[in-house]
Design an enzyme around this catalytic site. Sequence first.
Site, PDB file in Angstrom:
ATOM      1  CG  HIS A   1      -9.761  -3.263   8.202  1.00  0.00           C
ATOM      2  ND1 HIS A   1      -8.912  -3.888   9.099  1.00  0.00           N
ATOM      3  CD2 HIS A   1     -10.863  -4.030   8.114  1.00  0.00           C
ATOM      4  CE1 HIS A   1      -9.496  -4.997   9.540  1.00  0.00           C
ATOM      5  NE2 HIS A   1     -10.685  -5.110   8.958  1.00  0.00           N
TER       6      HIS A   1
ATOM      7  CG  ASN B   1      -2.227  -0.790   0.879  1.00  0.00           C
ATOM      8  OD1 ASN B   1      -3.040  -0.372   0.058  1.00  0.00           O
ATOM      9  ND2 ASN B   1      -2.367  -1.955   1.502  1.00  0.00           N
TER      10      ASN B   1
HETATM   11  C1  GAR Z   1      -3.321  -4.867   3.741  1.00  0.00           C
HETATM   12  O1  GAR Z   1      -4.193  -5.833   3.230  1.00  0.00           O
HETATM   13  C2  GAR Z   1      -4.015  -3.993   4.755  1.00  0.00           C
HETATM   14  O2  GAR Z   1      -5.347  -3.733   4.416  1.00  0.00           O
HETATM   15  C3  GAR Z   1      -3.924  -4.848   5.979  1.00  0.00           C
HETATM   16  O3  GAR Z   1      -2.649  -5.401   5.948  1.00  0.00           O
HETATM   17  C4  GAR Z   1      -2.229  -5.522   4.596  1.00  0.00           C
HETATM   18  C5  GAR Z   1      -0.916  -4.820   4.446  1.00  0.00           C
HETATM   19  O4  GAR Z   1      -0.391  -5.038   3.174  1.00  0.00           O
HETATM   20  N1  GAR Z   1      -4.136  -4.080   7.163  1.00  0.00           N
HETATM   21  C6  GAR Z   1      -4.833  -4.511   8.194  1.00  0.00           C
HETATM   22  O5  GAR Z   1      -5.320  -5.625   8.251  1.00  0.00           O
HETATM   23  C7  GAR Z   1      -4.956  -3.512   9.314  1.00  0.00           C
HETATM   24  N2  GAR Z   1      -5.977  -3.935  10.246  1.00  0.00           N
HETATM   25  P1  GAR Z   1       0.819  -4.169   2.635  1.00  0.00           P
HETATM   26  O6  GAR Z   1       1.903  -4.228   3.728  1.00  0.00           O
HETATM   27  O7  GAR Z   1       1.250  -4.864   1.399  1.00  0.00           O
HETATM   28  O8  GAR Z   1       0.327  -2.775   2.420  1.00  0.00           O
END
Ligand code: GAR
Length: 208
Positions: free
Chosen positions: A115, A21
């Site tokens: 999220h 992200n």
């Molecule tokens: C993402 O899917 C985000 O939505 C989730 O962790 C992942 C991080 O991916 N966040 C949560 O679950 C927060 N409660 P990334 O490190 O590749 O961005």
Amino acid sequence: MSGAPAGKARLGILLSGRGSNFVAIADSIAAGRLDAEIAVVISNRADAPGLAAARARGLNAVLLPSQGLEREAYDRQLAVELRKNHIDLVCLAGYMRLLSPWFIREFPMRILNIHPSLLPAFPGLDAQRQALEHGVKFSGCTVHFVDEGLDSGPIIQQAVVPVIEGDTVETLSARILNEEHRIYSEAIASLLAGPRLVDTESSGTPAR
Ligand code: GAR
């Protein structure tokens, strides 16, 4: 913080892992879709691929290890680093650590999170697994302000993602992630394009 940024909005990104992200936000900025700059990327974990990705892009990448530190004591270090970098918004991007009420009060309505569910459904960990186990036909993702509850702050943007017959946690997560990458930048852009951010400084120390 002194209201809406006079120049480019300065983002402080907090992450703990992969950082896709964060990369999507950086790509949106590079492509001119988001008029902002990444002032600092902070990871609480040394081995976070997102931290390496930030370094590879030549960004200000800071490791602040959280292990063994009491929550508020750690968050006070975080706040010092963010204020040093004059951030306007704090963007949680896979930051897998609860923030202390102290930190949330320090940056009211300035902390965003993404999220992987349609909140208020399936807050907390393993949102995609929760969705599959519940048997929902649609899930998605949510960008929201962080308040003192668990994934409970005001919603800024959501995207709906269908659950397909035979989906696993991995396939559903990947489909949701595509939408996360799109809506996080859009949500930040919409906030920055909106009315001036209210001066919500609580500490008396302007962040910028
Ligand atoms: C993402 O899917 C985000 O939505 C989730 O962790 C992942 C991080 O991916 N966040 C949560 O679950 C927060 N409660 P990334 O490190 O590749 O961005």
